[in-house]
Write a protein that holds these residues in place. Sequence first.
Motif, PDB file in Angstrom:
ATOM      1  N   GLU A  32       0.868  -1.168   0.000  1.00  0.00           N
ATOM      2  CA  GLU A  32       0.000   0.000   0.000  1.00  0.00           C
ATOM      3  C   GLU A  32       0.912   1.226   0.000  1.00  0.00           C
ATOM      4  OE1 GLU A  32      -3.816   1.001   2.606  1.00  0.00           O
ATOM      5  OE2 GLU A  32      -1.947   1.426   3.687  1.00  0.00           O
ATOM      6  N   VAL A  33       0.840   2.020  -1.056  1.00  0.00           N
ATOM      7  CA  VAL A  33       1.797   3.103  -1.260  1.00  0.00           C
ATOM      8  C   VAL A  33       1.402   4.323  -0.426  1.00  0.00           C
ATOM      9  CG1 VAL A  33       2.909   4.613  -2.950  1.00  0.00           C
ATOM     10  CG2 VAL A  33       2.269   2.265  -3.592  1.00  0.00           C
ATOM     11  N   HIS A  34       2.359   4.837   0.329  1.00  0.00           N
ATOM     12  CA  HIS A  34       2.157   6.066   1.090  1.00  0.00           C
ATOM     13  C   HIS A  34       2.924   7.241   0.496  1.00  0.00           C
ATOM     14  CE1 HIS A  34       0.667   4.103   5.105  1.00  0.00           C
ATOM     15  NE2 HIS A  34       0.028   3.665   4.036  1.00  0.00           N
ATOM     16  N   SER A  35       3.985   6.981  -0.223  1.00  0.00           N
ATOM     17  CA  SER A  35       4.782   8.039  -0.859  1.00  0.00           C
ATOM     18  C   SER A  35       5.449   7.476  -2.105  1.00  0.00           C
ATOM     19  CB  SER A  35       5.872   8.571   0.094  1.00  0.00           C
ATOM     20  OG  SER A  35       5.312   9.198   1.220  1.00  0.00           O
ATOM     21  N   ALA A  36       5.493   8.272  -3.160  1.00  0.00           N
ATOM     22  CA  ALA A  36       6.200   7.893  -4.390  1.00  0.00           C
ATOM     23  C   ALA A  36       6.878   9.132  -4.948  1.00  0.00           C
ATOM     24  CB  ALA A  36       5.243   7.300  -5.424  1.00  0.00           C
ATOM     25  N   THR A  37       8.162   9.032  -5.253  1.00  0.00           N
ATOM     26  CA  THR A  37       8.912  10.195  -5.721  1.00  0.00           C
ATOM     27  C   THR A  37       8.853  10.320  -7.240  1.00  0.00           C
ATOM     28  OG1 THR A  37      10.933   8.877  -5.847  1.00  0.00           O
ATOM     29  CG2 THR A  37      10.530  10.062  -3.799  1.00  0.00           C
ATOM     30  N   GLY A  65       9.166   4.014  -4.064  1.00  0.00           N
ATOM     31  CA  GLY A  65       8.287   4.656  -3.106  1.00  0.00           C
ATOM     32  C   GLY A  65       8.443   4.018  -1.740  1.00  0.00           C
ATOM     33  N   ALA A  66       7.492   4.313  -0.873  1.00  0.00           N
ATOM     34  CA  ALA A  66       7.495   3.737   0.475  1.00  0.00           C
ATOM     35  C   ALA A  66       6.059   3.508   0.900  1.00  0.00           C
ATOM     36  CB  ALA A  66       8.208   4.659   1.462  1.00  0.00           C
ATOM     37  N   GLY A  67       5.864   2.479   1.715  1.00  0.00           N
ATOM     38  CA  GLY A  67       4.508   2.175   2.147  1.00  0.00           C
ATOM     39  C   GLY A  67       4.484   1.021   3.119  1.00  0.00           C
ATOM     40  N   TYR A  76      10.656   0.570   2.197  1.00  0.00           N
ATOM     41  CA  TYR A  76      10.995   1.262   0.960  1.00  0.00           C
ATOM     42  C   TYR A  76      10.958   0.201  -0.131  1.00  0.00           C
ATOM     43  CZ  TYR A  76      13.932   2.790  -2.889  1.00  0.00           C
ATOM     44  OH  TYR A  76      14.394   3.061  -4.151  1.00  0.00           O
ATOM     45  N   PHE A  77      10.449   0.557  -1.313  1.00  0.00           N
ATOM     46  CA  PHE A  77      10.404  -0.419  -2.385  1.00  0.00           C
ATOM     47  C   PHE A  77      10.908   0.198  -3.687  1.00  0.00           C
ATOM     48  CE2 PHE A  77       6.269   1.689  -2.563  1.00  0.00           C
ATOM     49  CZ  PHE A  77       6.142   1.981  -3.912  1.00  0.00           C
TER      50      PHE A  77
END
Length: 343
Positions: A32-37, A65-67, A76-77
């Motif tokens: 579940e994505v919380h942040s994507a650059t 991103g991170a989630g 981090y993924f």
Amino acid sequence: MKAAVLHRYGAPEFGDFVVPELDACPDGVLVEVHSATINVIDRAVAAGKHYLSPKTFPVVTGIEGAGVTTDNRRVYFGRPISPFGAMAECTLVPAGFALPIPGGVDFPMAATLGNSGMAALMPLTDAAQLRPGDSVVLLGGSGVVGRLAIQAARMLGARSVTVVGRNKAALAATVPLGASATVSTEGLEGERLTATIREASGGVDVIVDYAWGESAVAALAAGSPGVRLVQVGESAGATAALPAQLLRSVGASVTGFMPVHHGPEAMMRAYRQLVVWADRGDLTVDYELVPLADVAAAWERSAAARHKLVLVPTDYRASTGAERRRAIPYFRRSTSRQPIRWR
């Protein structure tokens, strides 16, 4: 689910996309994505100018991103499994590209420390093999990656860090981060630029080059014997007239850099070091939270931004309290361990 969808080469559009399922990759991890650059590589991929560019459409954009995983791990993924990407409410990634992040590191910082952090740290450690006491010159080092590189070089024991660039105001902002000197290339070229870099740095052992062009030649000419240049970007131009005699006279080495050249283990090691520093409060990272729905506008201005634009889905944005404001603000995560503050 909602996502930044690429229907053709160009810019992504906010819209609907199929929700990923593990059937597409049984060994994968749902996040579940919380942040994507938004990164330089994302724009190159979307433009069809990168080896990772899609061959079929539609696809979701975003390499990192991170989630939170389905088993409630904060990660981090990177390298989402096509056609899924980071800029979505949910994505699917290979198990080896989901790295744990400490509780003291928020999701936007965790995402920013991926591609940008590796491009800052790994040229110093894995490519240049920086030694304590080395003098470092960063060409084009006043942006997101360069600012991280300044801090990394200092924590690795660099004797001095000289930042070379065009924008004087942006250069001045690097001094509080640890730059010992700055050099504006405005009005300088050739031997004058070389002399200025030599004087400002006191001698050059390592050059991390995010610019290329004439400044790279000038910095090499200012180099100490055995100077190592690591070539990362080309913001000042794709070509440079590099005399062979210059390389021989100082025993210079020039190495092209991409994180993947050093392998997944080196990339993971670098990322773990970055989040350790971040968790200790030793890194300052500037970023702006942007609603995923505004990806088109964020995409357009991301090339010129000197802070990281981080896309966030609505639910996570609400958890930051940002829903109370008409615009998502600009953040700085400070080395002082103070709470994130509005600007």
